[in-house]
Design a protein around this motif. Structure first.
Motif, PDB file in Angstrom:
ATOM      1  N   GLU A 146      -3.805   7.724   5.228  1.00  0.00           N
ATOM      2  CA  GLU A 146      -4.912   7.428   4.318  1.00  0.00           C
ATOM      3  C   GLU A 146      -4.686   6.124   3.576  1.00  0.00           C
ATOM      4  O   GLU A 146      -5.637   5.383   3.311  1.00  0.00           O
ATOM      5  CB  GLU A 146      -5.086   8.576   3.323  1.00  0.00           C
ATOM      6  N   LYS A 147      -3.439   5.832   3.243  1.00  0.00           N
ATOM      7  CA  LYS A 147      -3.133   4.599   2.523  1.00  0.00           C
ATOM      8  C   LYS A 147      -3.349   3.356   3.386  1.00  0.00           C
ATOM      9  O   LYS A 147      -3.772   2.305   2.891  1.00  0.00           O
ATOM     10  CB  LYS A 147      -1.678   4.625   2.040  1.00  0.00           C
ATOM     11  N   ILE A 148      -3.047   3.441   4.676  1.00  0.00           N
ATOM     12  CA  ILE A 148      -3.153   2.239   5.510  1.00  0.00           C
ATOM     13  C   ILE A 148      -4.535   2.086   6.133  1.00  0.00           C
ATOM     14  O   ILE A 148      -4.866   1.007   6.638  1.00  0.00           O
ATOM     15  CB  ILE A 148      -2.074   2.222   6.614  1.00  0.00           C
ATOM     16  N   ALA A 158       0.820  -1.207   0.000  1.00  0.00           N
ATOM     17  CA  ALA A 158       0.000   0.000   0.000  1.00  0.00           C
ATOM     18  C   ALA A 158       0.859   1.264   0.000  1.00  0.00           C
ATOM     19  O   ALA A 158       0.448   2.305  -0.525  1.00  0.00           O
ATOM     20  CB  ALA A 158      -0.939  -0.002   1.204  1.00  0.00           C
ATOM     21  N   LEU A 159       2.050   1.169   0.584  1.00  0.00           N
ATOM     22  CA  LEU A 159       2.925   2.336   0.720  1.00  0.00           C
ATOM     23  C   LEU A 159       4.025   2.357  -0.335  1.00  0.00           C
ATOM     24  O   LEU A 159       5.014   3.077  -0.181  1.00  0.00           O
ATOM     25  CB  LEU A 159       3.553   2.367   2.118  1.00  0.00           C
ATOM     26  N   ARG A 160       3.844   1.613  -1.417  1.00  0.00           N
ATOM     27  CA  ARG A 160       4.922   1.545  -2.401  1.00  0.00           C
ATOM     28  C   ARG A 160       5.198   2.892  -3.056  1.00  0.00           C
ATOM     29  O   ARG A 160       6.307   3.127  -3.558  1.00  0.00           O
ATOM     30  CB  ARG A 160       4.614   0.487  -3.455  1.00  0.00           C
ATOM     31  N   SER A 161       4.217   3.797  -3.074  1.00  0.00           N
ATOM     32  CA  SER A 161       4.460   5.140  -3.619  1.00  0.00           C
ATOM     33  C   SER A 161       5.116   6.058  -2.595  1.00  0.00           C
ATOM     34  O   SER A 161       5.481   7.188  -2.913  1.00  0.00           O
ATOM     35  CB  SER A 161       3.147   5.757  -4.112  1.00  0.00           C
ATOM     36  N   HIS A 162       5.249   5.575  -1.362  1.00  0.00           N
ATOM     37  CA  HIS A 162       5.940   6.333  -0.305  1.00  0.00           C
ATOM     38  C   HIS A 162       7.232   5.573   0.011  1.00  0.00           C
ATOM     39  O   HIS A 162       7.364   4.932   1.055  1.00  0.00           O
ATOM     40  CB  HIS A 162       5.058   6.462   0.934  1.00  0.00           C
ATOM     41  N   ARG A 175      -7.900  -1.468  -3.321  1.00  0.00           N
ATOM     42  CA  ARG A 175      -7.473  -0.631  -2.198  1.00  0.00           C
ATOM     43  C   ARG A 175      -7.380  -1.425  -0.909  1.00  0.00           C
ATOM     44  O   ARG A 175      -6.619  -1.074   0.001  1.00  0.00           O
ATOM     45  CB  ARG A 175      -8.476   0.512  -1.986  1.00  0.00           C
ATOM     46  N   GLU A 228      -4.155  -1.046  -8.245  1.00  0.00           N
ATOM     47  CA  GLU A 228      -4.875  -0.165  -7.335  1.00  0.00           C
ATOM     48  C   GLU A 228      -5.610   0.908  -8.104  1.00  0.00           C
ATOM     49  O   GLU A 228      -5.157   1.393  -9.132  1.00  0.00           O
ATOM     50  CB  GLU A 228      -3.902   0.491  -6.352  1.00  0.00           C
ATOM     51  N   PRO A 235      -0.982  11.539   4.099  1.00  0.00           N
ATOM     52  CA  PRO A 235      -1.179  10.597   2.984  1.00  0.00           C
ATOM     53  C   PRO A 235      -0.845   9.157   3.347  1.00  0.00           C
ATOM     54  O   PRO A 235      -1.495   8.229   2.856  1.00  0.00           O
ATOM     55  CB  PRO A 235      -0.209  11.131   1.914  1.00  0.00           C
ATOM     56  N   VAL A 236       0.137   8.960   4.211  1.00  0.00           N
ATOM     57  CA  VAL A 236       0.492   7.605   4.622  1.00  0.00           C
ATOM     58  C   VAL A 236      -0.647   6.986   5.426  1.00  0.00           C
ATOM     59  O   VAL A 236      -1.026   5.817   5.217  1.00  0.00           O
ATOM     60  CB  VAL A 236       1.794   7.606   5.445  1.00  0.00           C
TER      61      VAL A 236
END
Length: 401
Positions: A64-66, A34-38, A232, A389, A61-62
């Motif tokens: 929101e992703k989790i 889920a955090l691959r863009s972070h 998601r 996603e 944003p982190v």
């Protein structure tokens, strides 16, 4: 000092005994995906917790992703301190001061998981509370209904201080309960059924029946968008698009109209079961709710189920329609599901569908025509795509509208 960690808690995983390690590994993997863009964030396991090191990433944003990740009961922004008493007190003060919202009252809740730490939990509560009182104004302790609960967790690798928590999605990590085939239409119910199966740890592969030219590409696009939304909650999902036109035309031609819906559902189950066997899926999930439509009476389920030995899971079976609609709105599938593009279940739909079909009659009507070549042909022409996603859904919906 700033909030530089996120402390992740989980509930049911703590009860999994010997399987707990596998569940935690899967949860960590799901969080990492889920955090691959972070890319700066690092996810670590510690006993009973996951810790996300933000490493300069903005926390909003982190978080929101989790938030939609199954297996997480709650999470909190955290500051990390070395296991030095004075530093713990100062870090707790800074965490309290940086907490947003009303903070006229507070309490300290300390937990000493690292038993070698020399200060007991009750003494931590008193000393940290006193330190906050000495260094703030117009603040008092309220142990029953505090505005802020300063939580202190002393662990071997350091102490984490939090001043609030966000509710997680709950459930079990996707992938811990095995793999299932989701019969995914373009309607409201089946995406919700898939979501609920994922919440119990199932990894889903979606199976959609497509009947061009009677169902157009916008109907297929609608299903792809629904699948993207579901990613998601558990990462990429494989979508199998089954060409169903020839079978559906044969059913329309060869089967009495009042049994056409029953036979169509039996054909769908046969195909889904074979796909499930080939892909090592242990169950079939659908969006049926008891008594909602003609094909969902007990008699219909009994007759339709005859063609498969694979377990069929019906997460919505006891739900009212409004309950399903409410969930679909909450998971953001509703606005896509109500787009006016029909799937194959609505075309050729007779007005006289039997509500109490009999197994012997269904079998008799099927014996009058050899459907097996059409079933095999449909399976041979299945198109399999990997859906990532949710991405650019808003633009895609604009195109559909």
């Amino acid at each position: 000092m700033r909030y530089d960690h996120i402390l992740v808690r989980y509930g049911e995983l703590a009860l999994k005994g010997k399987n707990r390690n596998d569940f935690e590994k899967r949860l960590r993997r799901n969080i990492q995906h889920a955090l691959r863009s972070h890319s700066s964030c690092k996810v670590k396991r510690t006993y009973g917790r996951m810790v996300i090191e933000l490493r300069g990433e903005e926390p909003g944003p982190v978080m929101e992703k989790i938030k939609p990740i199954f297996g997480i009961s709650s999470f909190s922004l955290a500051m990390k301190s070395p296991n030095e008493f004075d530093e713990i007190k100062e870090t707790a003060l800074q965490a309290f001061e940086q907490t947003e919202g009303r903070k006229d009252t507070f309490k300290v809740s300390a937990r000493r998981s690292y038993k070698s730490f020399p200060v007991r939990s009750q003494d931590l509560n008193k000393e940290i509370g006193a330190h906050i009182l000495r260094n703030t104004e117009d603040v008092r302790v309220d142990v029953h209904h505090p505005d802020v609960e300063v939580t202190v967790e002393v662990r071997e690798q350091g102490t984490y201080i939090t001043c609030g928590r966000t509710q997680g999605a709950g459930g079990l990590p996707v992938g811990t309960a095995g793999k299932v085939a989701l019969m995914l239409s373009g309607g409201i119910d089946s995406p919700v059924a898939g979501y609920l199966a994922m919440k119990r740890g199932a990894e889903i592969e979606a199976v959609h029946f497509h009947s061009p030219p009677f169902t157009n590409e916008r109907a297929r696009k609608k299903v792809e968008d629904l699948t993207k939304v579901l990613t998601r909650f558990g990462g990429p999902i494989t979508l199998h698009v089954v060409p169903f036109t020839e079978l559906q035309q044969a059913i329309h031609k060869e089967i009495p109209s009042n049994y056409a819906m029953t036979i169509m559902r039996r054909m769908m189950l046969r195909i889904t079961e074979r796909l499930a066997q080939a892909r090592h899926m242990k169950a079939i999930v659908n969006g049926e709710s008891l008594g909602q439509v003609a094909s969902q009476t007990l008699e219909s389920m009994y007759t339709i189920n005859e063609v498969t030995n694979t377990p069929i899971l019906r997460p919505l079976v006891t739900m009212d329609k409004q309950e399903v609609v409410d969930i679909s709105k909450g998971i953001e599938t509703y606005s896509i599901s109500i787009l006016p593009y029909e799937d194959c279940c609505t075309i050729f739909l007779p007005d006289d569908s039997v509500t109490k079909p009999r197994r012997d009659k269904a079998a008799y009507f099927e014996e009058g025509f050899d459907f097996e070549p059409l079933i095999k042909d449909a399976i041979n022409r299945v198109e399999t795509v990997k859906m990532e996603e949710k991405a650019a859904i808003e633009e895609e919906m604009d195109d559909l509208l």
